[in-house]
Design a protein around this motif. Structure first.
Motif, PDB file in Angstrom:
ATOM      1  N   ILE A  65      71.320 -71.937 -38.429  1.00 13.03           N
ATOM      2  CA  ILE A  65      70.299 -72.582 -39.261  1.00 13.03           C
ATOM      3  C   ILE A  65      69.662 -73.666 -38.395  1.00 13.03           C
ATOM      4  N   TYR A  71      63.529 -75.177 -41.307  1.00 12.73           N
ATOM      5  CA  TYR A  71      64.918 -74.707 -41.389  1.00 12.73           C
ATOM      6  C   TYR A  71      65.043 -73.182 -41.386  1.00 12.73           C
ATOM      7  N   CYS A  73      66.382 -69.513 -40.364  1.00 14.96           N
ATOM      8  CA  CYS A  73      67.730 -69.011 -40.177  1.00 14.96           C
ATOM      9  C   CYS A  73      67.637 -67.695 -39.418  1.00 14.96           C
ATOM     10  N   VAL A  84      66.050 -70.974 -45.342  1.00 12.71           N
ATOM     11  CA  VAL A  84      67.330 -71.523 -45.778  1.00 12.71           C
ATOM     12  C   VAL A  84      67.573 -71.346 -47.284  1.00 12.71           C
TER      13      VAL A  84
END
Ligand SMILES: [Zn+2]
Length: 353
Positions: A65, A71, A73, A84
């Protein structure tokens, strides 16, 4: 309406804390058997927090992450690419759109840019960010459960009245009911603005199997302080309350109310950031910390003191006048709850830090 990705660009998330929480929650989810290592075996690369992928079983950390907005992933083993909020949904088996709500209400530390009003997004029902509330009618059924099972109802009430020393007025102010089917006392947990978020059910007596507490309703709880809606209601009235006692359990908050002291309960011994924000929004300026008089309580209190002080609250600590009393309810029954010395936390910190 801004979409999830746009919101993620504007907020700051502690990815380490998030991963830690996901690992914990995942262990109690139905997906656990599929991949017991998900979100564990973390490794911080600086830009990414790596852990085991929730999409498949593995024992090395292939899933990262990003620690920066928005953010991202990805997993270099299975090739998963996502955001996320979706990972929260996959990891915890939540419905589409629930991940961003959980994220906003629980893990957001601060907003990086133009402030977004997380509370308004959650509370005003602007889809798809609305956290579902429980139907108020459910409380009615627990309040009237004496009609269906008088014995179970009265045993539960006797526990509150006799063993805990609470009055009928206190019990009705906090809308406490009895779930006679599961033999539980029901504590309604409301948001600051009064929505019914979840029910905390406490088993009566000691002759039961499984957990002492069962919760019904939304898993999103970190913005809830038991009793805060009563205080929030007075916010723009001449009776505005600027100071509250912070205690651990609903029964402790109710005990304080009974001796005329405004109190809210953390529902545990950890003060979460969203609870801090809820206190500010309710107009609270000063707090008297009174977690349990045991090791865990003192540790939680030290932690809470730090965050409250940092957020600009005036912080005091309530001193237990009798070391044998471990919480507010013990002091209520000993007749001491309204006779506790209050000490400035700043003074204490000067001595002990
Ligand atoms: Zn993967």
């Amino acid at each position: 309406m801004r979409d999830a990705k746009e919101l993620l660009e504007t907020i700051h998330i502690d990815v380490e804390e998030l991963t830690e929480s996901l690992r914990f929650e995942y262990q109690h989810s139905t997906n656990f058997a599929m991949n017991p290592n998900a979100f564990s075996r973390t490794n911080d690369t600086g830009e990414w927090l790596m852990s085991c992928c929730p999409n498949h079983a593995e024992s090395t950390a292939s899933f990262g992450i990003s620690k920066d907005p928005p953010y991202h992933c990805n997993c270099f083993f299975c090739g998963y690419l996502g955001t996320v909020d979706k990972i929260i949904e996959i990891g915890l088996g939540l419905d589409d759109g629930e991940g961003i709500k959980l994220l906003l209400s629980t893990f957001v530390i601060e907003e990086n840019r133009a402030p977004i009003d997380i509370e308004a997004i959650i509370a005003n029902g602007r889809e798809p960010l609305r956290i579902p509330n429980l139907d108020e009618a459910i409380l009615e059924s627990f309040r009237n459960s004496r009609d269906s099972d008088t014995w179970t109802h009265d045993v539960a009430m006797a526990y509150l009245l006799r063993e805990r020393g609470l009055s009928l007025n206190t019990i009705s102010t906090y809308e406490i009911g009895v779930d006679t089917v599961n033999n539980c006392i029901v504590f309604p947990q409301r948001t600051r603005t009064g929505d019914l978020r979840f029910l905390q059910k406490r088993r009566v007596g000691s002759n039961y199997s499984g957990a002492k507490f069962i919760n019904d309703g939304s898993p999103i709880k970190k913005d809830i302080l038991f009793g805060l809606h009563h205080i929030n209601k007075l916010r723009s009235s001449p009776h505005r309350i600027r100071k509250v006692r912070i205690v651990e359990s609903p029964i402790d908050a109710m005990s304080n109310y009974q001796v005329g002291i405004a109190a809210v309960a953390l529902n545990g011994r950890i003060l979460f950031r969203n609870q801090l924000q809820a206190l500010q929004l309710a107009g609270i300026e000063s707090v008297d910390l009174m977690l349990d008089n045991d090791k865990a309580g003192r540790e939680g209190q030290k932690e809470a003191l730090y965050w409250l002080d940092k957020a600009g609250f005036i912080v005091n600590e309530v001193v237990y006048p009798n070391p044998l009393c471990k919480d507010s309810n013990d002091l209520l029954r000993a007749g001491l709850l309204d006779k506790c010395p209050i000490v400035s936390a700043n003074l204490l910190r000067g001595l002990s830090y």
